[in-house]
Structure formats: C-alpha cells, structure tokens
Design a protein around this motif. Structure first.
Motif, short mmCIF file in Angstrom:
data_model
loop_
_atom_site.label_atom_id
_atom_site.label_comp_id
_atom_site.label_asym_id
_atom_site.label_seq_id
_atom_site.Cartn_x
_atom_site.Cartn_y
_atom_site.Cartn_z
N VAL A 1 0.86 -1.19 0.00
CA VAL A 1 0.00 0.00 0.00
C VAL A 1 0.89 1.24 0.00
O VAL A 1 1.83 1.34 0.79
CB VAL A 1 -0.93 0.01 1.23
CG1 VAL A 1 -1.65 1.35 1.36
CG2 VAL A 1 -1.94 -1.13 1.14
N LYS A 2 0.61 2.15 -0.92
CA LYS A 2 1.40 3.38 -1.00
C LYS A 2 0.49 4.56 -0.70
O LYS A 2 -0.64 4.62 -1.19
CB LYS A 2 1.99 3.52 -2.40
CG LYS A 2 2.92 4.73 -2.56
CD LYS A 2 3.46 4.83 -3.99
CE LYS A 2 4.47 5.95 -4.11
NZ LYS A 2 4.92 6.15 -5.50
N GLN A 3 1.01 5.47 0.09
CA GLN A 3 0.27 6.72 0.30
C GLN A 3 0.72 7.73 -0.77
O GLN A 3 1.92 7.90 -1.00
CB GLN A 3 0.56 7.30 1.69
CG GLN A 3 -0.34 8.48 2.01
CD GLN A 3 0.00 9.12 3.35
OE1 GLN A 3 1.13 9.49 3.60
NE2 GLN A 3 -0.99 9.22 4.21
N ASP B 1 5.64 16.81 -3.25
CA ASP B 1 5.24 17.68 -2.14
C ASP B 1 4.09 17.04 -1.39
O ASP B 1 2.94 17.10 -1.84
CB ASP B 1 4.84 19.06 -2.70
CG ASP B 1 4.56 20.06 -1.57
OD1 ASP B 1 4.54 19.64 -0.40
OD2 ASP B 1 4.37 21.24 -1.90
N ARG B 2 4.41 16.40 -0.28
CA ARG B 2 3.36 15.75 0.52
C ARG B 2 2.76 16.72 1.53
O ARG B 2 1.64 16.55 1.97
CB ARG B 2 3.94 14.54 1.27
CG ARG B 2 4.44 13.45 0.35
CD ARG B 2 5.29 12.42 1.12
NE ARG B 2 6.01 11.55 0.21
CZ ARG B 2 5.49 10.47 -0.35
NH1 ARG B 2 4.26 10.10 -0.08
NH2 ARG B 2 6.20 9.73 -1.18
N ASN C 1 -3.14 13.61 1.39
CA ASN C 1 -2.52 12.31 1.13
C ASN C 1 -3.51 11.17 1.38
O ASN C 1 -4.16 11.11 2.41
CB ASN C 1 -1.28 12.16 2.01
CG ASN C 1 -0.22 13.17 1.64
OD1 ASN C 1 0.17 13.26 0.48
ND2 ASN C 1 0.24 13.94 2.62
N VAL C 2 -3.60 10.28 0.43
CA VAL C 2 -4.59 9.19 0.48
C VAL C 2 -3.94 7.87 0.07
O VAL C 2 -2.82 7.85 -0.44
CB VAL C 2 -5.77 9.48 -0.48
CG1 VAL C 2 -6.52 10.74 -0.07
CG2 VAL C 2 -5.28 9.61 -1.93
N PRO D 1 6.81 8.09 4.75
CA PRO D 1 7.07 8.92 5.93
C PRO D 1 6.07 8.62 7.05
O PRO D 1 5.08 7.90 6.84
CB PRO D 1 6.91 10.35 5.40
CG PRO D 1 6.15 10.24 4.13
CD PRO D 1 6.41 8.87 3.59
N SER D 2 6.32 9.20 8.23
CA SER D 2 5.50 8.85 9.39
C SER D 2 4.01 9.13 9.16
O SER D 2 3.16 8.41 9.67
CB SER D 2 6.02 9.59 10.63
OG SER D 2 6.03 10.98 10.38
N GLY D 3 3.72 10.16 8.35
CA GLY D 3 2.32 10.49 8.08
C GLY D 3 1.55 9.41 7.34
O GLY D 3 0.32 9.45 7.27
N ALA D 4 2.27 8.44 6.79
CA ALA D 4 1.59 7.37 6.04
C ALA D 4 0.77 6.47 6.95
O ALA D 4 -0.06 5.68 6.48
CB ALA D 4 2.62 6.55 5.27
#
Lengths: 319, 259
Positions: B7-9, B27-28, B33-34, B64-67
């Motif tokens: 799974v990729k964000q 640019d995340r 981001n989904v 990254p951590s936000g994923a």
C-alpha cells in the motif's frame, strides 16, 4: 559512434510504430541497434522495416521460451547483451511490457531507470510530463547508462535507410526466468483499428454516450477518420466499453495528433490521460464542462445530433 | 496462505499536485494524502482470497510517518496487521532503491503471495512488482484483471492491447492488479474501530538490514534535474449547436487537415 540499443515491440501487423520512433530518437544519441526478443522467425520478418528506420544492426534472440513466459527471459537476454556490448543507452517503449523489461534490467544491472519520457536529449536528459499533464520534469540516470522508456507519439518517425546485419544471440535461461508461464493468448480486439496509444487520432466516448450500443456512433466516426476508439472511466465503469480502451489516470495515456472527446466532461482523471494531445475537440451538451478548457474547438450540443451530422458531412466530403 | 499487500500513500490525484522546489521530491506537505486508489483493489483481492482459502493478510507500506493514516484506513477494510517501513534516510529514494527496501521487508514476512496495484497515481511507473520479483527470485504475474488461486497455483488474466493472456505460476509470487478485478469494500464502522487496535509494526532500515547509503538521495540511481509547471492549454473556439454543429466541427477538422 556509440551503440544505442532499441528493444523492438511488435504486433501481429509487424513492427510497432513506437519502435520506429525509438529508432528515430536513438539516431540522435548514437548508432541504433535493434534488439528483437521473440519467438523463432521474429527478426527475419521485421529486418527490412528496422533497417528502413536506421537500425545499423539487429540482435535477434529467438526462442519458444521467450514467447512462452512473461518478461523475465527477455530481461535476462537483454542484460547479457548490455554487459557484452556496453551500449551508450537502452531505449524501450513505455508500454506495460517495456516498463517491466526495463524494471528487471535496472535491478539486474543496478542501473537507474526513467519511464514515460516524451523526449530524450543527446546527453541522456529525459523529459517527462507528470501529475495529470501539469508538471514537466527533466531527469537523468545517475548510475549506469540511460535506461529510458519512451511514450508512443513522442516524435514523428523518420526513415534513414540502413542495411543491418542480423546477429543471433544465444538464449541461456535459468529456472528463475521461467516462473510465469503464458498458457494462452486471447484476442478480443475487434476489427482493424489502430492501437490506442499509437493512433494519430483517437475518438473517445464518455458517460454522455449513454450505453454500450450507442458506442457504435463513436466507432463509426473513428472508423471514418482511421482513428482508435477510447473511453472515459465513467463509460468503462458503466459497462459501455471494455477497460483496455480506457483513457485517463487509471487507464492509458495517449498523445495523438487529434483527440475527439464525445460526451466526456473532462474530469482531472480523464485529462491525465489525454492532456498532451496536439489538438483536442469536444462535443458536450454542458457548456460548463471542464473539457472545454482544453479544446481547440468545442461544440456545445447533443452529440446524438452533432456526431451523425459530422459523419454525414465527412462522407459527403470524401465523395 | 500469508498474503502481503503493498500500500502506498500518494497525493490525491483529484487535486493539484506539485514537486517541491527545494529537493524535487513529491510535495506531501501541501497535498491531501490518500491510499493509492489501485491499492484498494489489491486489498480487496487479498481479503477475498483470505475469505475463500484462509490465512493472513498483512499490509506493507514504505513512507514517511504520516503514512500511518493511510495504513489505518487500509486496515479498516479488514487486513490483520501492518508493517510500516519508515526511516528519515529513505527520503528521496528512487524506484531501484525502493524495491530493495520492500524486497527486504517482504523477505522478513515470509509471504506466499504479494499483491499490489498495477501502478501508483503519482509516479505511474509500474516497475515495482517486477523489481521486487527479480530481487526475491520469484514469479511476477502483472496487470491482472482476474486472479484464481488453486492450492499453490496462481492463474491470472493479464490485460493486453489485443485482449488478454492467461499466465500461471506457483507461489510465492507477486501479483499486480488493475481496477477491473473487483469492487473494493467500504470499511464498516466496526472495521474502522477494530483497525485502531490492530498490530502496526514500524521498521527502520537497520531492522531490515539495509544500509542507509543504498537508499535516499545518496543511493539514488536517477535524479530530477529541474521541473516546471506546464502552461495551461488555451481554450479555443466554442460554438453552441444551432443545427449545424456537426458541419462546423468538420469544417474545423478540415481546416486543420484531419479530414
């Protein structure tokens, strides 16, 4: 001049147009050599055409085992060739298979890879158009040689006659190359329309076409213009037309000379797949439809009136 | 059967997306981001195989951590657990390096089947399944519109330009799927609540035995030299059909020498 390898793609009709485009680009980088990876007899059938577009040499790897498995054998043969001839670059078509061969090659050789290029400079700098056609990127391979897959219709193929000698490659595979076996190939494409990604003209239908039956109208206009038929995601999701003809973010990216959008609103997902078309025309009954932001010529109207009239007019002009 | 779903964000493909001006990466920060849309079909396929044949479904994400947010969303559809490969050194990784990291993570999970979307909506590169299969020495069945599991035998219908190919392999294998393969389920309220408690293990490069010099900008095998916004197309003439729209269209096409 340095040798540039061009991996040949073919269909039942012979060498694909994209391969001739790759040969044209390769001539700017060095001396093109065509690499034919296929079943027995594949190279002989294509050598005239490849020579016509400037192939100085043809490497032929022909084996039932190449034809009978997914891309792994092709990547193995190509990796051996790259190691032995040390080319200046390797170019492939940006098709599913082209990208997959390049993917394995990149890992085998620990070499950088660039996909979906729409242009390639002599120094190996590739131009890519990303994010639904909104951003232009220039990029380079920094480890190894330029290994680049190039989108169909990026350049106009130009002939440059050469008389290539055919050099046969030995096909030495391991069990690891033969894990994914192709047991059947089923043709679903009807008629003799050009392939969607390679076509000079694409006529596409969207939700506004209304039904699978109504797509006959889209097909009629396409056939009259020698065009490929495409469909928006909305049309495909509604079951009007098969998925392999879908143009957009989750389908094919096309870049024809002319794109005709019929009953397509022009959502960003669709624009992602057709925004780099040279000329765009549309027929849509909603004058606010975002597709009209892209069109060189737009008709606000009922496609069931406009398209039959256009068909009739083209027939009349053709006599 | 142990199934790992990749799974990729990604930044939402329905909104404006950008590359960063400082380091040319996606640019995340400014994006919504989904989950990469095609990955939802991969999750659905894994769950339906699990329902028929039993086993376990593990979500694997590098990002990254936000994923984490996308990982929890993925878990809310029904997978059992997740592994998140996160390490500051991964920022700027190329596809070749990414495949090295994912292959290392998959190797530790001892998977029978790895399922992923055919491509991501940001890069659209389509190379990951074959890169991973090449590294692990296992089969890749890519571009599936149908997947059948019979014991350890996998068979797909691979979409092609002309129709489809029937391709078969034994497990372990990587399978990539198009959005024609199924209809992903919506997470239920119960699923969303349960996802919060499901095991989510974070792994660093050190945990995977991958050296930081092999990834990120240091290990990148390609680089973005520059990027710019493509100028928007200039909209041309738009006419309302008043009975001769078809003729006018052909006149335009004729003036441009298409007819």
């Amino acid at each position: 001049m340095a040798e540039v390898l061009v991996v040949v793609e073919a269909s039942q009709a012979g060498v694909k147009k994209v391969t001739l485009e790759l040969l044209t680009i390769a001539r700017e980088l060095g001396e093109p050599s065509a690499v034919v990876l296929g079943g027995p007899g594949a190279a002989a059938a294509m050598s005239d055409k490849l020579g016509e577009y400037g192939a100085q040499k043809i490497y032929a790897a022909e084996s039932e085992e190449i034809d009978g498995h997914l891309v792994a054998p092709k990547a193995t043969v190509l990796a051996n060739l790259v190691t032995s001839v040390s080319p200046a670059a390797v170019l492939l078509a940006s098709s599913q298979e082209g990208k997959e061969i390049a993917a394995r090659l990149a890992v085998k050789l620990d070499n950088g890879i660039l996909t979906d290029a729409v242009g390639l400079d002599a120094d190996g700098t590739a131009t890519q158009v990303v994010f639904a056609g909104q951003t232009i990127v220039k990029s380079k391979v920094t480890k190894g040689i330029p290994l680049v897959t190039i989108r169909p219709n990026s350049v106009t193929p130009t002939p440059a006659a050469a008389s290539p000698a055919v050099e046969n490659l030995t096909v030495e595979l391991t069990d690891k190359d033969k894990l994914a076996q192709v047991v059947n190939r089923v043709a679903e494409q009807k008629g003799s329309r050009p392939e969607l990604t390679e076509a000079s003209i694409v006529v596409s239908g969207g939700r506004g076409v209304g039904s699978g039956d109504n797509f006959k109208l889209v097909e009629e206009l396409a056939d009259l213009m020698g065009a490929a038929v495409g469909a928006s995601r909305a049309a495909v999701d509604s079951g009007f037309y098969p998925h392999q003809f879908q143009v957009g973010q989750t389908g094919k990216t096309v870049s024809p000379q002319l794109y005709v959008a019929l009953g397509i609103s022009g959502a960003i997902q669709h624009r992602a797949g057709m925004q780099t078309s040279k000329t765009i025309v549309a027929v849509n009954k909603d004058e606010e439809a975002p597709i009209f932001e892209l069109t060189d010529f737009g008709v606000v109207g009922d496609l069931f009136k406009v398209v039959p009239q256009a068909v009739e007019e083209i027939r009349k002009r053709k006599g | 059967m142990k199934i790992v779903v990749l799974v990729k964000q990604v930044p939402d493909s329905g909104a404006e997306r950008n590359l960063r001006s400082d380091d040319n990466t996606v640019d995340r920060g400014s994006a919504n981001n989904v989950i990469n849309e095609m990955d939802e079909y991969a999750i659905e396929e894994a769950l339906s195989i699990q329902e028929k044949h039993g086993g376990e479904v593990v979500v694997l994400t590098m990002g990254p951590s936000g994923a984490t947010e996308s990982i929890r969303k993925a878990l809310s559809m029904g997978p059992d657990s997740a592994v998140h490969v996160a390490d500051d050194a991964l920022h700027g990784s190329c596809a070749v390096a990414t495949s090295k990291v994912l292959a290392a993570a998959i190797g530790q999970l001892d998977a029978d089947l790895i399922i992923c979307g055919a491509e991501s909506t940001d890069g659209r590169v389509q190379v990951m399944p074959h890169m991973i299969a090449e590294r692990l020495g296992i089969a890749a069945l890519t571009g599936a519109r149908k997947l059948t599991v019979d014991g350890s035998t996998l068979t797909i219908e691979r979409q092609t330009e002309e129709g489809y190919e029937v391709v078969t392999a034994s497990t372990p294998a990587v399978v990539s799927v198009w959005d024609t393969i199924n209809e992903p389920r919506y997470p239920s309220f119960k699923g969303i609540m349960a996802a919060k408690k499901k095991p989510l293990e974070t792994k660093s490069l050190a945990d995977l035995g991958v050296d930081a010099s092999e990834v990120g900008f240091d290990g990148a095998t390609s680089t973005v030299v520059e990027h710019s916004k493509r100028p928007p197309r200039q909209a041309g003439n738009k006419v309302a059909d008043s009975g001769d729209g078809g003729v006018q269209l052909v006149q335009y096409l004729s003036s441009e020498k298409f007819v």
